[in-house]
Design a protein around this motif. Structure first.
Motif, PDB file in Angstrom:
ATOM      1  N   UNK A 280       0.814  -1.208   0.000  1.00  0.00           N
ATOM      2  CA  UNK A 280       0.000   0.000   0.000  1.00  0.00           C
ATOM      3  C   UNK A 280       0.849   1.260   0.000  1.00  0.00           C
ATOM      4  N   UNK A 281       2.036   1.212   0.647  1.00  0.00           N
ATOM      5  CA  UNK A 281       2.901   2.379   0.682  1.00  0.00           C
ATOM      6  C   UNK A 281       4.352   1.939   0.774  1.00  0.00           C
ATOM      7  N   UNK A 306       5.293   7.112   0.798  1.00  0.00           N
ATOM      8  CA  UNK A 306       4.593   7.438  -0.444  1.00  0.00           C
ATOM      9  C   UNK A 306       3.696   6.267  -0.839  1.00  0.00           C
ATOM     10  N   UNK A 307       2.589   6.584  -1.499  1.00  0.00           N
ATOM     11  CA  UNK A 307       1.649   5.541  -1.915  1.00  0.00           C
ATOM     12  C   UNK A 307       1.222   5.688  -3.374  1.00  0.00           C
ATOM     13  N   UNK A 328      12.769   7.824  -8.787  1.00  0.00           N
ATOM     14  CA  UNK A 328      11.518   7.619  -9.513  1.00  0.00           C
ATOM     15  C   UNK A 328      10.797   6.422  -8.913  1.00  0.00           C
ATOM     16  N   UNK A 329       9.546   6.628  -8.499  1.00  0.00           N
ATOM     17  CA  UNK A 329       8.767   5.583  -7.839  1.00  0.00           C
ATOM     18  C   UNK A 329       7.559   5.255  -8.716  1.00  0.00           C
ATOM     19  N   UNK A 330       7.345   3.965  -8.954  1.00  0.00           N
ATOM     20  CA  UNK A 330       6.171   3.508  -9.686  1.00  0.00           C
ATOM     21  C   UNK A 330       5.369   2.554  -8.798  1.00  0.00           C
ATOM     22  N   UNK A 331       4.059   2.636  -8.908  1.00  0.00           N
ATOM     23  CA  UNK A 331       3.202   1.728  -8.153  1.00  0.00           C
ATOM     24  C   UNK A 331       2.904   0.503  -9.000  1.00  0.00           C
TER      25      UNK A 331
END
Length: 559
Positions: A280-281, A306-307, A328-331
């Motif tokens: 979730x985060x 971050x979520x 860089x963050x991707x879900x």
């Protein structure tokens, strides 16, 4: 005779090139005033101000007007040499008794060095074989150094002329206040250099660079350049022409000084490689040891949770500046049937089967302990699979394996008779099975129009059952027409009913004895109850449309 070692303070302040980040004032010696010059052998004094000396807290300074921002130590009897544009066109000297006649060197082209940048270079003696006499250059910084901060220093050191001995000893010290030494025979030994040239770096050629990083103690306003090693500790290489000379010195030229805040190798902020939110985060955890943090989200906590996908930037203050890093963050997008294309798989009892999971993942692990993307088993039940996606996220899927049950027998019914004009339906009510009729049909039912023996096979991958039925013809053209009926609503024989073995079309007319038509129907359904018709004898005409036959007769109505 008492000798003096003097530092000369120069107070001009201008900035050139990258001076906005250089803490050395006038680093390329571009700002200067000519004190005197000569042309040929004709020396002329031009507004050369006699040095003045002011005692201030036991420190002495000389004022050479507006020449640059440096001070120089002068081992007597030499003077200060400022070499302008690679020649002796102009340089300053003093005729004061404390500075005897100025030292003038031959201006042969092979002995004069062009400055790398700027207008001038500063000459200094780094070694003498007679005594520990040294020249030192002292300069004031643009601003005090900050405690604990890392700085980078660089200076160019060049051979002044070809026959000087070669040495490798040179350093720079940074101090809080300027210093003055009277005895030039005394080596500066009470100040330790912040940066010392490596012994392997010999000053063979021109354009040698001394550079390095150091941590400031705080409040340093001045720097001192020179040889801080004793003669015994200074390594030298002497020209063969000078081996037999009683006195030789190592004279070098200094120019192009740089001092600036370093990009600290030990103070780098690191968020790691670009990553993916699997749950979730996700917690972004930068390097420890900074005074404050601020994210591009506005959050000032060190750890940021971050979520959602995005680019996250951290700026960290280490007390001497700001360093930053970006990640860089991707879900991760979880999907149904991500590992297995089917949710249920049927097999025969005791059948060994192989299940292949979708490729492109790693660390496959089945609930029975098997690894890899292939499952081999004969055991029915729930089988779970986990794996790691290329982004490092744990992915799970489930497969239910069922044994196919044995098939129940079925029956097409008893052998039967059909009318020649009729169709007879044979049907098999089964699901998810394969059906094959004797006529080749694969459907659940067939229509039989001709007599014969009909069979059907029902099968799956494990079992097969079958049945057979015989269909024969009979004459269905014979009719049964009543000659009397009693429409009294007692539920018995209330209708004029034509009885047949099959359903077909009849046309009918009913006449009175006088010939009047009292009832008529094109598609008679055996439903006339003689309503409103008195009892008596009546005449009928019936046409069998399918068999093209006509029937006539009488019928008695009795109530």
């Amino acid at each position: 005779m008492r000798n003096y070692l003097i530092f000369i303070l120069i107070i001009s302040l201008k900035f050139q090139g990258h001076a906005q980040e250089n803490l050395i004032i006038n680093p390329h010696l571009k700002d200067m005033n000519w004190c005197w010059f000569f042309k040929g052998l004709d020396f002329k004094l031009i507004d050369c101000e006699t040095p003045s000396y002011t005692k201030n807290e036991n420190k002495y300074f000389t004022n050479l007007g507006e020449f640059s921002n440096y001070s120089f130590s002068i081992p007597l009897p030499r003077s200060i040499n400022f070499f302008i544009n690679g020649s002796f066109d102009a340089y300053c000297f003093s005729s004061n008794p404390i500075f005897p006649n100025a030292f003038v060197h031959n201006s042969r082209a092979d002995r004069i060095l062009l400055p790398k940048d700027g207008n001038a270079s500063l000459t200094m003696n780094l070694y003498s074989n007679i005594d520990e006499g040294r020249d030192y250059i002292q300069g004031k910084l643009n601003s005090p150094l900050v405690s604990g901060c890392e700085y980078y220093f660089k200076v160019q050191v060049d051979k002044f002329y070809t026959s000087v001995p070669i040495i490798n000893s040179f350093g720079v010290a940074f101090i809080q206040d300027s210093v003055f030494y009277e005895n030039y025979n005394s080596l500066i030994s009470d100040i330790k250099p912040s940066i010392q040239n490596k012994n392997s770096n010999w000053f063979y050629k021109n354009h040698n660079f001394i550079e390095g990083n150091f941590i400031a103690k705080g409040g340093e306003k001045y720097f001192i350049l020179g040889n801080f090693k004793s003669n015994d500790s200074t390594e030298i290489l002497v020209d063969s022409m000078k081996v037999n000379q009683l006195h030789y010195t190592a004279i070098y030229s200094i120019t192009d000084l740089l001092l600036k805040r370093a990009s600290p190798n030990l103070k780098q902020i690191n968020l790691g490689a670009d990553t993916t939110i699997c749950a979730n985060e996700l917690s972004l955890i930068p390097t420890l040891g900074f005074k404050s943090y601020i994210w591009n989200t506005g959050d000032t906590n060190r750890i940021l949770k971050v979520n959602k996908s995005g680019t996250y930037i951290i700026n960290a203050n280490y007390g001497c500046g700001i360093v930053s890093d970006t990640i860089l963050v991707k879900k991760y997008n979880y999907r149904k049937n991500q590992l297995l294309t089917e949710e249920t798989l049927l097999k025969c009892p005791n059948e060994n089967i192989s299940v292949i999971a979708i490729s492109g993942y790693s660390n496959y692990l089945w609930s029975n302990g098997q690894t890899g993307n292939e499952l081999k088993t004969f055991v029915p039940g729930i089988h779970r699979l986990s794996a790691l996606s290329p982004e490092g996220c744990s992915v799970k899927d489930t497969l239910e394996i069922k044994n196919i049950k044995s098939m129940e027998p079925f029956n097409l019914g008893p052998d039967t008779l059909i009318c020649s004009l009729n169709e007879f339906e044979l049907r098999v009510d089964v699901k998810n099975e394969g059906i094959t009729w004797s006529n080749g049909s694969k459907e659940r039912s067939i229509d039989v129009k001709v007599p014969g023996i009909y069979s059907v096979k029902v099968s799956n991958k494990c079992y097969q059952v079958s049945d057979t039925i015989q269909v024969s013809l009979k004459d269905c053209s014979i009719l049964s027409i009543p000659n009397v009926f009693t429409p009294n609503n007692d539920g018995v024989n209330d209708l004029f009913r034509i009885i047949t073995d099959e359903v077909r079309q009849f046309k009918i007319k009913i006449h009175s004895r006088w010939g009047d038509v009292i009832f008529k129907e094109e598609h008679y359904k055996s439903d006339w109850n003689a309503e409103g018709v008195p009892d008596g004898l009546y005449f009928y005409e019936i046409e069998d449309v399918e068999y093209s036959k006509n029937y006539k007769g009488t019928v008695q109505i009795l109530r």
